[in-house]
Design a protein around this motif. Structure first.
Motif, PDB file in Angstrom:
ATOM      1  N   MET A 183     -22.439  27.522  -2.762  1.00  0.00           N
ATOM      2  CA  MET A 183     -22.626  26.229  -3.408  1.00  0.00           C
ATOM      3  C   MET A 183     -24.020  26.111  -4.024  1.00  0.00           C
ATOM      4  O   MET A 183     -24.152  25.586  -5.115  1.00  0.00           O
ATOM      5  N   ALA A 184     -25.031  26.617  -3.308  1.00  0.00           N
ATOM      6  CA  ALA A 184     -26.395  26.460  -3.805  1.00  0.00           C
ATOM      7  C   ALA A 184     -26.579  27.162  -5.155  1.00  0.00           C
ATOM      8  O   ALA A 184     -27.204  26.603  -6.060  1.00  0.00           O
ATOM      9  N   GLY A 185     -26.047  28.344  -5.301  1.00  0.00           N
ATOM     10  CA  GLY A 185     -26.175  29.061  -6.563  1.00  0.00           C
ATOM     11  C   GLY A 185     -25.414  28.383  -7.681  1.00  0.00           C
ATOM     12  O   GLY A 185     -25.895  28.280  -8.811  1.00  0.00           O
ATOM     13  N   ALA A 186     -24.231  27.902  -7.387  1.00  0.00           N
ATOM     14  CA  ALA A 186     -23.396  27.258  -8.405  1.00  0.00           C
ATOM     15  C   ALA A 186     -23.963  25.917  -8.843  1.00  0.00           C
ATOM     16  O   ALA A 186     -23.692  25.464  -9.955  1.00  0.00           O
ATOM     17  N   THR A 187     -24.741  25.287  -7.981  1.00  0.00           N
ATOM     18  CA  THR A 187     -25.299  23.978  -8.308  1.00  0.00           C
ATOM     19  C   THR A 187     -26.780  24.065  -8.692  1.00  0.00           C
ATOM     20  O   THR A 187     -27.474  23.064  -8.689  1.00  0.00           O
ATOM     21  N   ASN A 188     -27.248  25.241  -9.039  1.00  0.00           N
ATOM     22  CA  ASN A 188     -28.626  25.462  -9.471  1.00  0.00           C
ATOM     23  C   ASN A 188     -28.947  24.512 -10.629  1.00  0.00           C
ATOM     24  O   ASN A 188     -28.171  24.386 -11.574  1.00  0.00           O
ATOM     25  N   SER A 189     -30.094  23.883 -10.581  1.00  0.00           N
ATOM     26  CA  SER A 189     -30.469  22.899 -11.601  1.00  0.00           C
ATOM     27  C   SER A 189     -30.628  23.517 -12.996  1.00  0.00           C
ATOM     28  O   SER A 189     -30.588  22.801 -13.988  1.00  0.00           O
ATOM     29  N   GLU A 190     -30.816  24.825 -13.085  1.00  0.00           N
ATOM     30  CA  GLU A 190     -30.938  25.481 -14.385  1.00  0.00           C
ATOM     31  C   GLU A 190     -29.590  25.647 -15.080  1.00  0.00           C
ATOM     32  O   GLU A 190     -29.542  25.966 -16.269  1.00  0.00           O
ATOM     33  N   ILE A 191     -28.516  25.452 -14.340  1.00  0.00           N
ATOM     34  CA  ILE A 191     -27.173  25.564 -14.907  1.00  0.00           C
ATOM     35  C   ILE A 191     -26.728  24.164 -15.294  1.00  0.00           C
ATOM     36  O   ILE A 191     -26.523  23.312 -14.442  1.00  0.00           O
ATOM     37  N   GLU A 192     -26.600  23.947 -16.585  1.00  0.00           N
ATOM     38  CA  GLU A 192     -26.289  22.612 -17.090  1.00  0.00           C
ATOM     39  C   GLU A 192     -24.849  22.505 -17.556  1.00  0.00           C
ATOM     40  O   GLU A 192     -24.263  23.467 -18.041  1.00  0.00           O
ATOM     41  N   GLY A 193     -24.299  21.319 -17.403  1.00  0.00           N
ATOM     42  CA  GLY A 193     -22.962  21.034 -17.911  1.00  0.00           C
ATOM     43  C   GLY A 193     -21.837  21.574 -17.063  1.00  0.00           C
ATOM     44  O   GLY A 193     -20.698  21.635 -17.510  1.00  0.00           O
ATOM     45  N   GLY A 245     -15.258  34.435  -8.714  1.00  0.00           N
ATOM     46  CA  GLY A 245     -16.095  35.243  -7.846  1.00  0.00           C
ATOM     47  C   GLY A 245     -15.504  35.210  -6.450  1.00  0.00           C
ATOM     48  O   GLY A 245     -14.780  34.272  -6.089  1.00  0.00           O
ATOM     49  N   LEU A 246     -15.808  36.216  -5.645  1.00  0.00           N
ATOM     50  CA  LEU A 246     -15.229  36.340  -4.303  1.00  0.00           C
ATOM     51  C   LEU A 246     -16.285  36.783  -3.317  1.00  0.00           C
ATOM     52  O   LEU A 246     -17.057  37.700  -3.598  1.00  0.00           O
ATOM     53  N   TYR A 247     -16.311  36.121  -2.169  1.00  0.00           N
ATOM     54  CA  TYR A 247     -17.095  36.625  -1.038  1.00  0.00           C
ATOM     55  C   TYR A 247     -16.183  36.738   0.174  1.00  0.00           C
ATOM     56  O   TYR A 247     -15.286  35.915   0.378  1.00  0.00           O
ATOM     57  N   VAL A 248     -16.367  37.806   0.927  1.00  0.00           N
ATOM     58  CA  VAL A 248     -15.552  38.091   2.113  1.00  0.00           C
ATOM     59  C   VAL A 248     -16.499  38.407   3.271  1.00  0.00           C
ATOM     60  O   VAL A 248     -17.477  39.137   3.101  1.00  0.00           O
ATOM     61  N   HIS A 249     -16.174  37.873   4.433  1.00  0.00           N
ATOM     62  CA  HIS A 249     -16.984  38.106   5.628  1.00  0.00           C
ATOM     63  C   HIS A 249     -16.095  38.568   6.767  1.00  0.00           C
ATOM     64  O   HIS A 249     -15.005  38.032   6.964  1.00  0.00           O
ATOM     65  N   GLY A 250     -16.553  39.562   7.488  1.00  0.00           N
ATOM     66  CA  GLY A 250     -15.811  40.027   8.658  1.00  0.00           C
ATOM     67  C   GLY A 250     -16.563  41.130   9.368  1.00  0.00           C
ATOM     68  O   GLY A 250     -17.608  41.594   8.908  1.00  0.00           O
ATOM     69  N   ASN A 251     -16.016  41.555  10.479  1.00  0.00           N
ATOM     70  CA  ASN A 251     -16.604  42.666  11.219  1.00  0.00           C
ATOM     71  C   ASN A 251     -15.985  43.993  10.802  1.00  0.00           C
ATOM     72  O   ASN A 251     -16.584  45.048  10.981  1.00  0.00           O
ATOM     73  N   GLU A 252     -14.785  43.929  10.267  1.00  0.00           N
ATOM     74  CA  GLU A 252     -14.083  45.120   9.764  1.00  0.00           C
ATOM     75  C   GLU A 252     -12.918  44.658   8.906  1.00  0.00           C
ATOM     76  O   GLU A 252     -12.527  43.500   8.932  1.00  0.00           O
ATOM     77  N   GLU A 254     -26.296  34.357  -5.724  1.00  0.00           N
ATOM     78  CA  GLU A 254     -26.151  34.963  -7.056  1.00  0.00           C
ATOM     79  C   GLU A 254     -24.707  34.877  -7.551  1.00  0.00           C
ATOM     80  O   GLU A 254     -24.467  34.641  -8.737  1.00  0.00           O
ATOM     81  N   LEU A 255     -23.768  35.084  -6.656  1.00  0.00           N
ATOM     82  CA  LEU A 255     -22.356  34.999  -7.008  1.00  0.00           C
ATOM     83  C   LEU A 255     -22.031  33.605  -7.545  1.00  0.00           C
ATOM     84  O   LEU A 255     -21.431  33.454  -8.618  1.00  0.00           O
ATOM     85  N   GLY A 256     -22.443  32.574  -6.809  1.00  0.00           N
ATOM     86  CA  GLY A 256     -22.199  31.205  -7.256  1.00  0.00           C
ATOM     87  C   GLY A 256     -22.871  30.910  -8.586  1.00  0.00           C
ATOM     88  O   GLY A 256     -22.259  30.311  -9.491  1.00  0.00           O
ATOM     89  N   ALA A 257     -24.115  31.346  -8.735  1.00  0.00           N
ATOM     90  CA  ALA A 257     -24.846  31.123  -9.986  1.00  0.00           C
ATOM     91  C   ALA A 257     -24.198  31.866 -11.144  1.00  0.00           C
ATOM     92  O   ALA A 257     -24.108  31.324 -12.263  1.00  0.00           O
TER      93      ALA A 257
END
Length: 128
Positions: free
Chosen positions: A1-11, A69-76, A117-120
């Motif tokens: 969320m933080a990357g996607a809502t970066n203030s440098e990204i407008e509109g 974009g996709l992020y995945v988290h796990g141990n295996e 970076e993914l979100g941005a």
């Protein structure tokens, strides 16, 4: 969320929906998607699979070429989850805006930066 809502990204308005709460109208109204899932026994979460099952055919023609974009988290088993999501997004003809973020174990600072970076990247792709 933080990357996607970066203030440098407008509109770009960011709307967050849990997979089980996201609807066909949500998917149709979105110009791009950031997908996240744990790896469960080498596959995406049931919640993300339900989302895809619900939106696949209603969105098949209307959402072609939209970035994701996709992020995945796990141990295996994260590779299986990534492969499954990429198979479905390929069927939907969505455009991969960045390589998936694959997080194994406890997320590191580098993992969190990659997610930012993914979100941005996805959000910035909508500015063009």
């Amino acid at each position: 969320m933080a990357g996607a809502t970066n203030s440098e990204i407008e509109g770009v308005d960011v709307v967050r929906r849990p997979a089980l709460a996201a609807t066909v109208p949500d998917a149709l109204e979105a110009d791009g998607y950031i997908l996240g899932t744990p790896a469960n026994i080498g596959y995406m979460s049931g919640a993300l699979k339900v989302f895809f099952d619900l939106i696949y055919y209603p969105c098949l023609d209307s959402t072609r070429a939209r970035p994701y974009g996709l992020y995945v988290h796990g141990n295996e088993g994260t590779e299986g989850a990534i492969r499954a999501v990429e198979s479905i997004t390929t069927g939907l003809s969505w455009a991969k805006a960045a390589e998936p973020v694959n997080v194994l174990g406890t997320p590191s600072k580098a993992d969190l930066e990659a997610c930012w970076e993914l979100g941005a990247t996805v959000a910035a792709s909508l500015m063009e």
